[in-house]
Motif scaffolding. Sequence first.
Motif, short mmCIF file in Angstrom:
data_model
loop_
_atom_site.label_atom_id
_atom_site.label_comp_id
_atom_site.label_asym_id
_atom_site.label_seq_id
_atom_site.Cartn_x
_atom_site.Cartn_y
_atom_site.Cartn_z
N LYS A 96 25.43 -7.23 29.36
CA LYS A 96 26.01 -6.83 30.50
C LYS A 96 25.45 -7.52 31.63
O LYS A 96 25.62 -7.31 32.99
CB LYS A 96 25.98 -5.30 30.67
N GLY A 97 24.35 -8.26 31.51
CA GLY A 97 23.68 -8.94 32.55
C GLY A 97 22.70 -8.26 33.13
O GLY A 97 22.13 -8.28 34.10
N GLU A 98 22.30 -7.15 32.45
CA GLU A 98 21.35 -6.22 32.98
C GLU A 98 19.68 -6.64 32.50
O GLU A 98 19.79 -6.93 31.33
CB GLU A 98 21.57 -4.90 32.36
N ILE A 99 18.93 -6.62 33.55
CA ILE A 99 17.53 -6.85 33.27
C ILE A 99 16.98 -5.86 32.61
O ILE A 99 16.92 -4.68 33.22
CB ILE A 99 16.78 -7.16 34.71
N ILE A 100 16.33 -5.96 31.45
CA ILE A 100 15.91 -4.70 30.64
C ILE A 100 14.42 -4.80 30.45
O ILE A 100 13.99 -3.67 29.76
CB ILE A 100 16.58 -4.41 29.45
N THR A 101 13.65 -5.64 30.97
CA THR A 101 12.18 -5.56 31.05
C THR A 101 11.78 -5.92 32.21
O THR A 101 12.62 -6.51 33.04
CB THR A 101 11.54 -6.35 29.75
#
Lengths: 290, 290
Positions: free
Chosen positions: A22-27
């Motif tokens: 989704k293009g989400e930054i997850i770290t």
Amino acid sequence: MKQALGIDVGGTKICASVINEKGEIITEVEKYETPKSLNGIKDIFKNIISKYENDVTSVAFATAGAVNNECSKVISSTGNLVEGYRTIEFTKLSNKPVYVENDANAAAWAEHIIGASKGMANSIMLTLGTGVGGGIILNNKLYKGKSGSAGEMHFKMYPDKRRHCTCGSYDCFEAYASGTGLKITAEEMLNDKNVTTYDVINSLKANDKKMTDVFNKWQNDILMGTIGLCNIFDPDCVVFSGSMAQFIDTDYIEKETNSQIVTQPTKILKAQAGNYSGMIGAALLALGVN
Amino acid sequence: MKQALGIDVGGTKICASVINEKGEIITEVEKYETPKSLNGIKDIFKNIISKYENDVTSVAFATAGAVNNECSKVISSTGNLVEGYRTIEFTKLSNKPVYVENDANAAAWAEHIIGASKGMANSIMLTLGTGVGGGIILNNKLYKGKSGSAGEMHFKMYPDKRRHCTCGSYDCFEAYASGTGLKITAEEMLNDKNVTTYDVINSLKANDKKMTDVFNKWQNDILMGTIGLCNIFDPDCVVFSGSMAQFIDTDYIEKETNSQIVTQPTKILKAQAGNYSGMIGAALLALGVN
């Protein structure tokens, strides 16, 4: 959901984070000063990759410099990075597939998938910072040209002025439309070598007449370049990104552009995918999100 | 072998011939002066089409003006043709499928299939005549933009000179690189309103110093535009066509372009598909030859 390790390599900073489809930054985004040595850069790459590669399906680089059509290596050197940077064999840095893309191209892709140009088949992104970057999306694909280096916004603005450009030639759009270009326009108009980009921007708020004239000249040069790109590409939109984009009056540029072009009306927009759009776009490309 | 009826509609002439899948002209080319009335134009279309439509699988128009992405109608008027030209319902002119394309786009396609840019995925064609036409082939496809009108070579050359352009704006590449542009450059440099394009070209042969300076200024403006297009598109080649192309030193432009661009080296070529390349290219497009 699949995820990629995104690594953004700029002249001053290297940033990295895991990013999902989704293009989400997850770290949390890791940040490093870009080392002045090739080995220093390689060491940072190794450390980041060893930390995250087991959690991701691919490693995605958004880097300064032109990247080949196979998205595996940097083909033209960039003045901002150490000599030898383009000898790096990116694909050998990880056991996972490695994908490399030019940072402006990657950022344009992020805008196309999750940002300002979402849902539009043809868009041009202009990144206005110290220099000017360009990314071209045509028919919903990143356009790279014969070698991978397309989208260099070095077209002549005033071929008789002999204003030096970072590309080694002179009078290019970048030399006028960049933050550096604004400083030089200010120097010329005010006859003052010490005036800075910051001085111009700061004085705008105080409605300083001379500084406003300088700013308007700079913005008008950006308008002139935008008109040409719209006549050449007939794009759905032109997206402005980068640190200098915030100062631009996109409504004004849209109105003036559409009154002068012979192609059909175009939207002029500001980028929406955020400061990490290069890293996000590279990850989306590596994950095959289109 | 399949064949199409090709009809080229320009401001001064209408030409027509049957063309096969190899791009070969297989009937004598019919030529008409372009009528000044809409009905006059329609009558010529009807006569040509009724004569040939039983022998062909499709009817292909190469026309002045921008053509929509469905290749069915003219979407922007052209000053060279009568008012109302774009109201023509081309697809209703024949029982066979009708295909319409902009003449510069069609000519670029002819070069791509049988001419100078054959075998190259990315090419830009610049047609230098009274005005300047443009055709863009990217990834082996004609690039048309969001509306069909891409490839207008109206990018600003000298945004501070206020040289009027046919597009209604000013200082465009067309206003400098066209035959008309050469005349105006000559007027400005020689301070003589009566000098013609022909005077400049003719005096070159006699090594006239002033006229050579005028010509070199004109050619240098074309070089400046070419450098920009090569940095933006990273094309395999730029092809020069049209009546003014014969005078250009493509070896010089290639050498200078490749010394100034930041993208990879590009070929600069002269068109090879002949005077009927528009008609041929439209026929090849209609026949699905790619």
